[in-house]
Structures are given as C-alpha cells and as structure tokens.
Design a protein around this motif. Structure first.
Motif, PDB file in Angstrom:
ATOM      1  N   LEU A   6       0.777  -1.676  -0.014  1.00  0.00           N
ATOM      2  CA  LEU A   6       0.229  -0.352  -0.013  1.00  0.00           C
ATOM      3  C   LEU A   6       0.804   0.822  -0.273  1.00  0.00           C
ATOM      4  O   LEU A   6       1.661   1.727   1.088  1.00  0.00           O
ATOM      5  N   VAL A   7       0.921   2.006  -0.951  1.00  0.00           N
ATOM      6  CA  VAL A   7       1.508   3.095  -1.162  1.00  0.00           C
ATOM      7  C   VAL A   7       0.906   4.465  -0.811  1.00  0.00           C
ATOM      8  O   VAL A   7      -0.271   5.223  -1.736  1.00  0.00           O
ATOM      9  N   MET A  14       3.911  11.251  -7.531  1.00  0.00           N
ATOM     10  CA  MET A  14       5.014  10.582  -6.651  1.00  0.00           C
ATOM     11  C   MET A  14       4.410   8.991  -6.054  1.00  0.00           C
ATOM     12  O   MET A  14       5.501   7.623  -6.258  1.00  0.00           O
ATOM     13  N   ARG A  15       3.535   8.789  -5.991  1.00  0.00           N
ATOM     14  CA  ARG A  15       2.162   7.844  -5.865  1.00  0.00           C
ATOM     15  C   ARG A  15       2.435   6.731  -7.980  1.00  0.00           C
ATOM     16  O   ARG A  15       2.740   5.776  -7.785  1.00  0.00           O
ATOM     17  N   TYR A  30      -1.299  -0.943  -3.500  1.00  0.00           N
ATOM     18  CA  TYR A  30      -2.586  -0.074  -3.894  1.00  0.00           C
ATOM     19  C   TYR A  30      -1.872   1.306  -3.397  1.00  0.00           C
ATOM     20  O   TYR A  30      -1.117   1.516  -2.869  1.00  0.00           O
ATOM     21  N   GLU A  31      -3.323   2.171  -3.960  1.00  0.00           N
ATOM     22  CA  GLU A  31      -2.958   3.579  -3.565  1.00  0.00           C
ATOM     23  C   GLU A  31      -3.372   4.418  -2.675  1.00  0.00           C
ATOM     24  O   GLU A  31      -5.279   4.482  -2.474  1.00  0.00           O
ATOM     25  N   ALA A  32      -2.869   5.410  -1.362  1.00  0.00           N
ATOM     26  CA  ALA A  32      -4.375   5.640  -1.187  1.00  0.00           C
ATOM     27  C   ALA A  32      -4.077   8.085  -0.590  1.00  0.00           C
ATOM     28  O   ALA A  32      -2.708   7.915  -0.970  1.00  0.00           O
ATOM     29  N   GLU A  40      -8.535   3.413   4.982  1.00  0.00           N
ATOM     30  CA  GLU A  40     -10.017   3.049   4.304  1.00  0.00           C
ATOM     31  C   GLU A  40      -9.190   1.383   3.665  1.00  0.00           C
ATOM     32  O   GLU A  40      -9.920   0.328   3.736  1.00  0.00           O
ATOM     33  N   LYS A  41      -8.515   1.585   2.489  1.00  0.00           N
ATOM     34  CA  LYS A  41      -7.654   0.875   2.027  1.00  0.00           C
ATOM     35  C   LYS A  41      -7.290   0.094   2.586  1.00  0.00           C
ATOM     36  O   LYS A  41      -6.789  -1.215   2.345  1.00  0.00           O
TER      37      LYS A  41
END
Length: 449
Positions: A6-7, A14-15, A30-32, A40-41
């Motif tokens: 998770l990033v 950047m993501r 996965y991204e947030a 949540e992620k």
C-alpha cells in the motif's frame, strides 16, 4: 503469491512513479492519497507492507501509522520522509515504523529497503514457527512401536504431503493433538502459520469471532478490528480440536468456509479468500450425532475426507513400557531426581490396568509416583488407589452361589497386612481406607500379628 504493498502519498506523481517501479518487481500495488484514505484501503486490501508519507493532508503519516498499528501490529511500515523531517521519522520508528527512506531516493535504494522489510516479516514468522517446532520436538513426542501406531504414522506421512482435510478420531487422551502437529510439521506448510483452537473451550457466543474475527464497530465493545483464527492461519494449517462441540449454527458457517475457501468477519461486507489446510479432531461419535440430528451430515463428509482413528492405549499395551520409561525420565529430570526405577511388580500392574484416560492418564500417574516416591525407586505402595482397586475388581469375580461379604473383607485385610508386613498405614492405603477404619475392622475380625 505476490506481496501486496500500500503506497500512501499525497503527491499523485510520486504514487505513479512508485507504482510503476514496484509493479516491475511483481508487487501488487494499492494507492491512497492521505492517511484517512490509507486506513480505508488497509482495511480492504490487507497489504503485506505499507509505504507511508509523513506529510499529508486530512490525516498525517504519524496518525495513520498509529491507527494501522492498532489494526495490525505485525505489518511492516516504511516511512517516506522529506528534508527537515528526520526528528519526526525517528518518532515514527518509536511508534512502530520499521524503517524510513528520505526523498529524493533512488529506486534501487527503495527496492532494497522493501526487501529488507518483507524479509524481517518473514523472519518473525520463521521464529514463531521455530518456537512451535521446538515445543513439538521437546517433551511432546509420539512414543510407541505397536503395529496400530505404525499404521497411524504411515497414514500421517501419506496425507501430510496433500492439502486434504483430515478428521482425527479417538478417545480423550489418545494424542489427537500430537497427530495434528505431526501432519502440519511434515507438510509443505510447516514454515507457515499453525493455529490451534479448542472448539469446546470457547463459549458459543464467542466462537464465531474467534474463528472469523470482526470489524471495528461490529458490536458493542468492538473498538478495533480483530483478525480471526482462520485468517491468521492463511497459507498454513488450522487445527479444530473438539469440533463435535460446535452448535448447529456454527456448523453451517464452518461448512461454508470449507466449501467456498473464504471467510467473512463479523460486521464485514466483503468475503476474504483464504488458503488454509483444516485438521479437525473429536472424541465424539460424529456419525451417531449425524443420525441424531446434532451434527450436519454435509459438514461431516466435508471434514471426513481423510479419517485417522487413534487406538486407545489398552489396545496397544506394547507401547506402555516405552511410554512409562519416557515419562519416568521426563519427570525425574523435572523434579531433580536421578534415574528412577520401578520395583518388581509395578510394571506388570501398569500393563494390566485399562487406562480409560489413555496416555494423558498414564502421564499423570507417572508424574504423581515420581513426585511421591522415596529415593529412586517406585514401589507398589506408590501406585494410585484406582489402579489397585481395578486390580482387585479383576481378580475377584462373584461366584455363582454367592459369598459372605464378611469373609471377603477379612481375607482382603489379611492380604493387605501380609503384603505390607503388617504396616497398618500402608495396608490401609492398599485398601483405600483410613488407618482408624483398618484398626476397627482388625478388632472386629480378631486379626492380630
């Protein structure tokens, strides 16, 4: 199975760069964009590692770190720091972050940091495995050389290399948990989690949350998410001891897990796929319970793919001397005594006894005799009353024409006195009565030395 990362970073570019670099290494990304979205992620994707930026809107990295650690204390977290945030990075390490990396950084540096972090998580799992393996190999061995036990161990060797569900049947104390241990530690899953749960020891209203876990807010008192036993066993083995104690409602839910290979936490909305090998055990007659409507027939056949029946100790008496020697050595070391021997006649009486409590009863008896023995020899007088009483019951059968109870009582008192050289205390112990009662009955029957 590819590792999930998770990033979490508020900078879209950047993501994007991190996603491209990590997907080349076969990671699932996965991204947030902020801490709140990260929580949540994290709940939905359950990642193996988190890359977490310190400076973000809505919820900063430190706050997100604290909340993620509440959800899963074990997940490795790498903080992404900018110039001038070193003190904050150190604070993050104190809270629970595993490592940090400073912007700007090279992709190769990031890859190495991630590999180290994932390796650290794998090392923790390996240490947990080694602890259980040590427990398995010290003091919890499968002892015996009988044909019955050899047949069981042959079956264990054959089924351990598969993922088939196993149902271990046998009386209480026959060693069902040891056989379950042997199946796991002989399998390809031996380095993965091995989770045990006694279905009969947990109240009915708690068993579902123990097996499947729950989401935060699922019920009053659910302040955080809890991961259940099945989810913790993912990739490994779960041992469901005393599975016959589950009520019909839980049987339905367990059946669904076996059929669908997925669980759902209490309060959850999404099923979670799992890869778990199930080994169950019971001392109940499940087939009779099916006929009586107390155990679901479909669950019975799901569990009974590979049945392993453990023989009671009374049916493999050639294993008793081996077990006795093993427990003698074990408990003599524990209490700090030298080598302890059995007096003539003791071993014979241990062989003759029926051992309704099986190996567990034998172990308890040996421990008691070692503790109470004088010096380094166990005598007949150290034998528990239940073994001596059982011997008397086997020796004396009621004659067809009946008998006089007083004659029998007098005869037994005389035997006990002669065996103990008229030591009244020891004779009373053999008879299972008090010394005062013995003296009264000696006077009653005019018995004198």
């Amino acid at each position: 199975m590819h590792k999930k990362i998770l990033v979490v970073d508020d900078e879209k570019n950047m993501r994007w760069a991190l996603r491209k670099a990590l997907e080349k290494e076969k990671y699932v990304v996965y991204e947030a964009s902020n801490g709140k979205e990260a929580i949540e992620k994290f709940n939905s994707c359950n990642p193996n590692l988190v890359l977490l930026d310190l400076k973000m809107p809505a919820m900063d990295g430190l706050e997100a770190l604290k909340k993620i650690k509440v959800l899963n204390e074990e997940v490795p977290i790498i903080m992404i720091t900018a110039h001038g945030t070193m003190e904050t990075a150190i604070e993050a390490m104190k809270i629970g972050a595993l490592d940090y990396i400073s912007k700007p950084f090279e992709v190769e540096e990031l890859k190495v940091t991630i590999q180290k972090a994932l390796g650290f998580g794998a090392l923790k799992e390996e240490l947990n495995y080694l602890r259980e393996e040590l427990e398995h190999t010290t003091g919890k061995q499968i002892i015996g050389a009988s044909n019955q036990l050899k047949n069981v161990m042959d079956m264990v060797e054959r089924v351990s290399k598969t993922n088939a569900t196993v149902l271990i049947l046998g009386e209480s104390g026959t060693g069902k948990e040891l056989i379950a241990n042997a199946i796991h530690y002989s399998s390809d899953r031996k380095a993965a989690p091995y989770v045990k749960i006694n279905c009969g020891a947990i109240p009915e209203n708690l068993i579902e949350s123990e097996l499947f876990g729950y989401e935060k807010g699922a019920f009053t008192g659910a302040a955080t998410r809890k991961i259940g036993k099945f989810e913790r066993a993912n990739g490994g083995t779960i041992f469901l001891d005393e599975v016959g104690e589950l009520d019909l409602g839980m049987q339905v839910k367990l059946l669904r897990v076996l059929q669908e290979k997925e669980i759902e936490r209490i309060g959850g909305t999404q099923p979670i796929k799992i890869d778990v090998r199930v080994v169950a055990a019971t001392n109940r007659d499940l087939f009779s319970m099916v006929e009586e409507g107390r155990f679901r027939e479909d669950l019975y056949y799901r569990l009974n793919v590979i049945p392993i029946q453990l023989p009671p100790l009374r049916e493999r008496k050639e294993d008793i001397p081996l077990l006795v020697n093993y427990f003698l050595e074990k408990f003599s070391q524990e209490v700090g005594k030298g080598k302890i021997m059995l007096e003539d006649g003791v071993a014979e009486k241990l062989l003759q006894y029926q051992w309704k409590g099986n190996i567990r009863e034998l172990e308890n008896v040996i421990e008691r005799m070692v503790i109470l023995s004088d010096g380094n020899k166990i005598t007949v007088n150290n034998l528990p009353k239940e073994i001596l009483v059982a011997e008397i019951r086997e020796e004396f059968l009621l004659p067809e024409n009946g008998l006089f109870m007083e004659d029998l009582e007098k005869n037994l008192i005389l035997q006990a006195l002669e065996r103990t050289d008229y030591n009244q205390t020891k004779a009373a112990q053999l008879l299972g009565i008090s010394r005062h009662t013995l003296i009264y009955r000696m006077e009653k029957y005019s018995i004198k030395k």
